[in-house]
Design a protein around this motif. Structure first.
Motif, PDB file in Angstrom:
ATOM      1  N   UNK A  98       8.508  -3.538   6.150  1.00  0.00           N
ATOM      2  CA  UNK A  98       7.503  -4.477   5.638  1.00  0.00           C
ATOM      3  C   UNK A  98       6.526  -3.772   4.703  1.00  0.00           C
ATOM      4  N   UNK A  99       6.122  -2.559   5.056  1.00  0.00           N
ATOM      5  CA  UNK A  99       5.249  -1.773   4.170  1.00  0.00           C
ATOM      6  C   UNK A  99       5.956  -1.428   2.871  1.00  0.00           C
ATOM      7  N   UNK A 100       7.250  -1.117   2.952  1.00  0.00           N
ATOM      8  CA  UNK A 100       8.022  -0.821   1.744  1.00  0.00           C
ATOM      9  C   UNK A 100       8.116  -2.057   0.846  1.00  0.00           C
ATOM     10  N   UNK A 101       8.268  -3.226   1.450  1.00  0.00           N
ATOM     11  CA  UNK A 101       8.314  -4.480   0.675  1.00  0.00           C
ATOM     12  C   UNK A 101       6.996  -4.699  -0.053  1.00  0.00           C
ATOM     13  N   UNK A 102       5.884  -4.434   0.631  1.00  0.00           N
ATOM     14  CA  UNK A 102       4.572  -4.541  -0.024  1.00  0.00           C
ATOM     15  C   UNK A 102       4.501  -3.575  -1.203  1.00  0.00           C
ATOM     16  N   UNK A 103       5.009  -2.342  -1.015  1.00  0.00           N
ATOM     17  CA  UNK A 103       5.029  -1.378  -2.114  1.00  0.00           C
ATOM     18  C   UNK A 103       5.905  -1.821  -3.269  1.00  0.00           C
ATOM     19  N   UNK A 104       6.985  -2.569  -2.983  1.00  0.00           N
ATOM     20  CA  UNK A 104       7.867  -3.083  -4.037  1.00  0.00           C
ATOM     21  C   UNK A 104       7.186  -4.175  -4.855  1.00  0.00           C
ATOM     22  N   UNK A 105       6.470  -5.053  -4.171  1.00  0.00           N
ATOM     23  CA  UNK A 105       6.004  -6.310  -4.773  1.00  0.00           C
ATOM     24  C   UNK A 105       4.584  -6.221  -5.333  1.00  0.00           C
ATOM     25  N   UNK A 106       3.686  -5.573  -4.616  1.00  0.00           N
ATOM     26  CA  UNK A 106       2.255  -5.633  -4.934  1.00  0.00           C
ATOM     27  C   UNK A 106       1.881  -4.554  -5.940  1.00  0.00           C
ATOM     28  N   UNK A 107       1.107  -4.929  -6.945  1.00  0.00           N
ATOM     29  CA  UNK A 107       0.582  -3.973  -7.916  1.00  0.00           C
ATOM     30  C   UNK A 107      -0.315  -2.953  -7.218  1.00  0.00           C
ATOM     31  N   UNK A 108      -0.378  -1.757  -7.761  1.00  0.00           N
ATOM     32  CA  UNK A 108      -1.128  -0.686  -7.104  1.00  0.00           C
ATOM     33  C   UNK A 108      -2.603  -1.031  -6.910  1.00  0.00           C
ATOM     34  N   UNK A 109      -3.209  -1.708  -7.872  1.00  0.00           N
ATOM     35  CA  UNK A 109      -4.631  -2.023  -7.751  1.00  0.00           C
ATOM     36  C   UNK A 109      -4.906  -3.078  -6.684  1.00  0.00           C
ATOM     37  N   UNK A 110      -3.892  -3.856  -6.307  1.00  0.00           N
ATOM     38  CA  UNK A 110      -4.060  -4.890  -5.284  1.00  0.00           C
ATOM     39  C   UNK A 110      -3.549  -4.440  -3.917  1.00  0.00           C
ATOM     40  N   UNK A 111      -3.010  -3.238  -3.834  1.00  0.00           N
ATOM     41  CA  UNK A 111      -2.309  -2.839  -2.611  1.00  0.00           C
ATOM     42  C   UNK A 111      -3.250  -2.659  -1.430  1.00  0.00           C
ATOM     43  N   UNK A 112      -4.478  -2.201  -1.689  1.00  0.00           N
ATOM     44  CA  UNK A 112      -5.428  -1.994  -0.597  1.00  0.00           C
ATOM     45  C   UNK A 112      -5.718  -3.297   0.132  1.00  0.00           C
ATOM     46  N   UNK A 113      -5.742  -4.406  -0.606  1.00  0.00           N
ATOM     47  CA  UNK A 113      -6.010  -5.709   0.001  1.00  0.00           C
ATOM     48  C   UNK A 113      -4.902  -6.094   0.972  1.00  0.00           C
ATOM     49  N   UNK A 114      -3.660  -5.859   0.595  1.00  0.00           N
ATOM     50  CA  UNK A 114      -2.543  -6.265   1.444  1.00  0.00           C
ATOM     51  C   UNK A 114      -2.329  -5.292   2.600  1.00  0.00           C
ATOM     52  N   UNK A 115      -2.668  -4.022   2.392  1.00  0.00           N
ATOM     53  CA  UNK A 115      -2.664  -3.104   3.518  1.00  0.00           C
ATOM     54  C   UNK A 115      -3.755  -3.487   4.511  1.00  0.00           C
ATOM     55  N   UNK A 116      -4.853  -4.023   3.986  1.00  0.00           N
ATOM     56  CA  UNK A 116      -5.902  -4.546   4.856  1.00  0.00           C
ATOM     57  C   UNK A 116      -5.446  -5.750   5.647  1.00  0.00           C
ATOM     58  N   UNK A 117      -4.539  -6.549   5.056  1.00  0.00           N
ATOM     59  CA  UNK A 117      -3.991  -7.693   5.786  1.00  0.00           C
ATOM     60  C   UNK A 117      -3.215  -7.246   7.019  1.00  0.00           C
ATOM     61  N   UNK A 118      -2.587  -6.090   6.926  1.00  0.00           N
ATOM     62  CA  UNK A 118      -1.880  -5.559   8.090  1.00  0.00           C
ATOM     63  C   UNK A 118      -2.875  -5.211   9.193  1.00  0.00           C
ATOM     64  N   UNK A 119      -4.047  -4.694   8.809  1.00  0.00           N
ATOM     65  CA  UNK A 119      -5.098  -4.455   9.795  1.00  0.00           C
ATOM     66  C   UNK A 119      -5.521  -5.756  10.464  1.00  0.00           C
ATOM     67  N   UNK A 120      -5.530  -6.834   9.674  1.00  0.00           N
ATOM     68  CA  UNK A 120      -5.836  -8.147  10.241  1.00  0.00           C
ATOM     69  C   UNK A 120      -4.817  -8.530  11.308  1.00  0.00           C
ATOM     70  N   UNK A 121      -3.552  -8.256  11.033  1.00  0.00           N
ATOM     71  CA  UNK A 121      -2.505  -8.596  11.994  1.00  0.00           C
ATOM     72  C   UNK A 121      -2.635  -7.735  13.244  1.00  0.00           C
ATOM     73  N   UNK A 122      -2.982  -6.453  13.057  1.00  0.00           N
ATOM     74  CA  UNK A 122      -3.257  -5.605  14.209  1.00  0.00           C
ATOM     75  C   UNK A 122      -4.374  -6.211  15.059  1.00  0.00           C
TER      76      UNK A 122
END
Length: 423
Positions: A123-147
């Motif tokens: 799932x993290x690799x998929x985020x790395x495939x799809x999300x632009x680098x400048x937006x990646x922190x936001x989606x990694x933060x979404x994983x913290x939300x799921x945690x």
């Protein structure tokens, strides 16, 4: 008008990620279930604290071996088929967990989940495939939300389902339903995100907050950056997992908190973390930048863990549990983003595989170490050891930026010497 069109395209592009959130939640829920069920395992199967924490560590032991393998397979054969295989393995592990009427069967279910534990890293690799680098922190933060959501719902759901009787049957069935839904979502709604491309040396900017501070880094410096970040991730994950996996036993032994009271406390901590993620998280990132935000989170973590050596009141324990979630949200989101951005798409599976193996390493030694400390060591050692490990993470977090400062000084010295030669 152009900005609106760009936002619309991004929204459409990032909608591909909707299919992975359920799978991430189901994967994390298994760990959350076990943390909150450790006291129940002790009571039901007459196990020691060490045996109870072994249920967490056995899962991680096999995750260390198979995590990098799943990552490389996803780079070679694609994210979607590899993810579906791992999700199917998770479903089977919940099935065995559901029929676990003795300790050995529960242990077998956790081992199987560790073998197929590639959901999170893919799932993290998929985020790395799809999300632009400048937006990646936001989606990694979404994983913290799921945690955090798992921390809220996991203890409460597991306590409710255990209260219905039948041992681990109902918690296992609930996990099976979530895993089944994630498989269906992946099959029908997740496109393949891996794009085959020629190997290139990734471009890396250690400071993306100011164009004036950008430097051209050597190949060695570029290669060292993800290595140091992975080492930092390993130390922080070990400290966090040590505390999180054993805090229920620590609270039970020292403050006589019941499973129900601890469940409510963990749910409250999860709500607190979600509120932080939805309100202050992105403003802090924008204000301080990724580097300083991670350092702030690490400093808070060190203070919190060392404070465990001093507390003697329940309200102090409550404050520690609440604020460690905030610190973890900052540190893990930023480090995940930096690790992901340090390589290109064709290496996302590989880097996430190593990161997942380090997660599993923390989950292996964290619960074991925590169980041993609580069982055999003085109370102060629990906080002292976790604080020292977090301090190591802080030290390794500083190293690449000290290296950058040295590179900048060497670059300036080179420029000055060239000016002197011309004069």
């Amino acid at each position: 008008m152009q900005d609106k069109k760009i936002k619309t395209n991004k929204k459409k592009k990032y909608s591909q990620l909707n299919a992975i959130w359920m799978g991430i939640f189901a994967d994390i829920l298994g760990f959350s279930f076990m943390v909150s069920l450790l006291p129940e395992v002790n009571n039901s199967f007459n196990t020691t604290s060490f045996q109870a924490t072994l249920l967490l560590s056995s899962n991680a032991m096999f995750g260390i071996i198979f995590g990098p393998i799943w990552g490389k397979l996803s780079d070679k054969y694609g994210r979607k088929p590899t993810l579906i295989i791992c999700q199917t393995g998770t479903l089977l592990s919940f099935l065995i967990f559901a029929i676990g009427q003795n300790y050995k069967i529960l242990l077998l279910s956790r081992i199987l989940d560790g073998i197929f534990g590639g959901n999170f890293l893919i799932a993290n690799a998929i985020i790395g495939d799809v999300v632009d680098k400048k937006d990646r922190i936001k989606f990694m933060g979404n994983i913290s939300l799921i945690f955090a959501l798992s921390n809220i719902l996991g203890p409460g759901i597991s306590a409710l389902l255990i209260s219905l009787g039948q041992g681990m049957l109902f918690p296992g069935l609930f996990g099976m339903i979530l895993s089944g839904l994630s498989i269906i979502s992946s099959i029908f709604f997740l496109p393949e995100t891996l794009k085959k491309c020629e190997s290139k040396i990734p471009t890396l900017e250690l400071n993306n907050e100011s164009n004036s501070n950008k430097l051209t880094y050597t190949r060695v410096e570029k290669n060292n950056f993800p290595k140091f970040k992975l080492i930092q991730w390993a130390f922080y994950t070990l400290a966090l997992t040590l505390v999180y996996s054993s805090i229920s036993l620590y609270a039970y032994e020292n403050f006589h908190l019941s499973a129900e009271s601890l469940g409510i406390l963990l749910m409250t901590a999860g709500i607190f973390q979600i509120l932080f993620r939805m309100t202050l998280f992105m403003p802090i990132i924008r204000k301080l930048g990724e580097k300083k935000s991670a350092l702030v989170g690490l400093i808070i973590s060190c203070v919190i863990y060392f404070s465990l050596t001093l507390i003697n009141q329940k309200w102090q324990l409550i404050c520690i549990i609440l604020f460690q979630g905030v610190a973890a949200a900052l540190v893990r989101s930023v480090l995940s983003s930096q690790i992901s951005k340090s390589v290109e798409s064709y290496e996302q599976g590989k880097i996430q595989g190593f990161k997942s193996a380090l997660d599993s390493l923390g989950q292996l030694f964290g619960p074991l170490f925590g169980g041993l400390l609580i069982t055999f060591a003085p109370n102060s050692f629990f906080g002292l050891c976790s604080g020292l490990i977090a301090l190591c993470a802080l030290g390794f977090g500083m190293f690449p930026y000290l290296q950058k400062k040295k590179s900048k000084e060497n670059y300036q010295r080179k420029i000055n010497s060239e000016i002197c030669i011309k004069e």
